[in-house]
Write an enzyme that holds these catalytic residues in place. Sequence first.
Site, PDB file in Angstrom:
ATOM      1  CB  THR A 151      -0.884   0.010   1.259  1.00  5.98           C
ATOM      2  OG1 THR A 151      -1.737  -1.132   1.231  1.00  5.98           O
ATOM      3  CG2 THR A 151      -1.709   1.275   1.358  1.00  5.98           C
ATOM      4  NE  ARG A 179      -7.331  -8.945   0.969  1.00  3.18           N
ATOM      5  CZ  ARG A 179      -6.309  -8.103   1.093  1.00  3.18           C
ATOM      6  NH1 ARG A 179      -6.210  -7.053   0.291  1.00  3.18           N
ATOM      7  NH2 ARG A 179      -5.381  -8.296   2.000  1.00  3.18           N
ATOM      8  N   GLY A 181      -8.815  -5.194   2.253  1.00  3.47           N
ATOM      9  CA  GLY A 181      -7.737  -5.270   3.230  1.00  3.47           C
ATOM     10  C   GLY A 181      -7.864  -4.206   4.298  1.00  3.47           C
ATOM     11  CG  ASP A 182      -4.272  -2.776   6.232  1.00  2.00           C
ATOM     12  OD1 ASP A 182      -3.922  -3.469   5.256  1.00  2.00           O
ATOM     13  OD2 ASP A 182      -3.634  -1.786   6.610  1.00  2.00           O
ATOM     14  N   GLY A 203       1.166  -3.776   4.001  1.00  2.67           N
ATOM     15  CA  GLY A 203       1.487  -5.179   4.202  1.00  2.67           C
ATOM     16  C   GLY A 203       0.262  -6.055   4.056  1.00  2.67           C
ATOM     17  N   GLY A 205      -3.071  -7.169   4.829  1.00  2.00           N
ATOM     18  CA  GLY A 205      -4.190  -6.563   5.534  1.00  2.00           C
ATOM     19  C   GLY A 205      -4.878  -7.477   6.510  1.00  2.00           C
TER      20      GLY A 205
END
Length: 317
Positions: A151, A179, A181-182, A203, A205
């Site tokens: 990211t 999906r 992620g964070d 990284g 997530g």
Amino acid sequence: MTWAIIATWRMSYEGVQTASKMLQEGKSSGDAVEKLINQVEAYPYYKSVGYGGLPNEEGIVEMDAAFMDGDTLAQGAVGGIQNVKHAVSVARSLSKQHYNSFRVGAGATKYALLHGFEMTNMLTERAKARWQKQLQEQQSRNLSAYNGHDTVGAITLDSNNSMAVATSTSGLFMKKAGRIGDSPLSGSGFYVDSEIGGAAATGLGEDIMKGCLSYEIVQKMGAGKSPQQACDQAVYSFVHKLKKRYGKAGEFSLIALNNKGEWGVATNVEFTFSIASEQQKPQILIAHPAQQQTTKIEPVTQDWLEAYEKRIKAPLE
């Protein structure tokens, strides 16, 4: 007052240079961080963000992004948005709305279309070729589907002591459709409070979101820790906890900046990042996983930079 920037990875360096000029000219932290991220999103050789980002398992580029204003705590985010040149700009636009400020999938894409954001096919021929090659390797060699989840995240401080943070990513390469992620999740992928400071993550997530580390780092800075102390204490204790209780920990790296212009980094993999401030011209540094719970940081070498440029632009085999 001073100004400062920190951003994840080597890929943010040119954006940091641009944002530095903006902050020197008195532009806002929000404008600077958006422009920084936009520059990364538009560069086709960065395979984990924006145009040229690697697609999901169905060959579709789905992007996540977020923006947060440290003065008001307003936030906007998008998840699984498609065909939008600058996902972070959509996220910033959404941050101005009290309701419906986090949009996903078709709803996020529709919002971008209706509000005049630049639309384009985000799957480049190079990214499509990588996707096709990955499919063949998975079938013939039984390789893991998942790689590439870097990211771009950045935190800015302007001369009015206002702060902002933003993130953008095309997410996990070969991820399942839908999906998330964070990166668009408040407290996990990002957080900022102009009275304290901000943090952002990059990284895997699925593991980053287990710890809400961006929020924890900001809270530790608020309790008097330096950004480096906050990063070291939050990240390495969580790596230990995750390995003990979950059995493993994926790759992740965190950056932080406080409202004095001081920064910090912690990581469990080799990790590059870019910085700039009123006292420091734009620079790329590299962080190494902690020895004795303290991150080792040093400048990248010219050899490293040359190898990086060669690697990201290398012809596909």
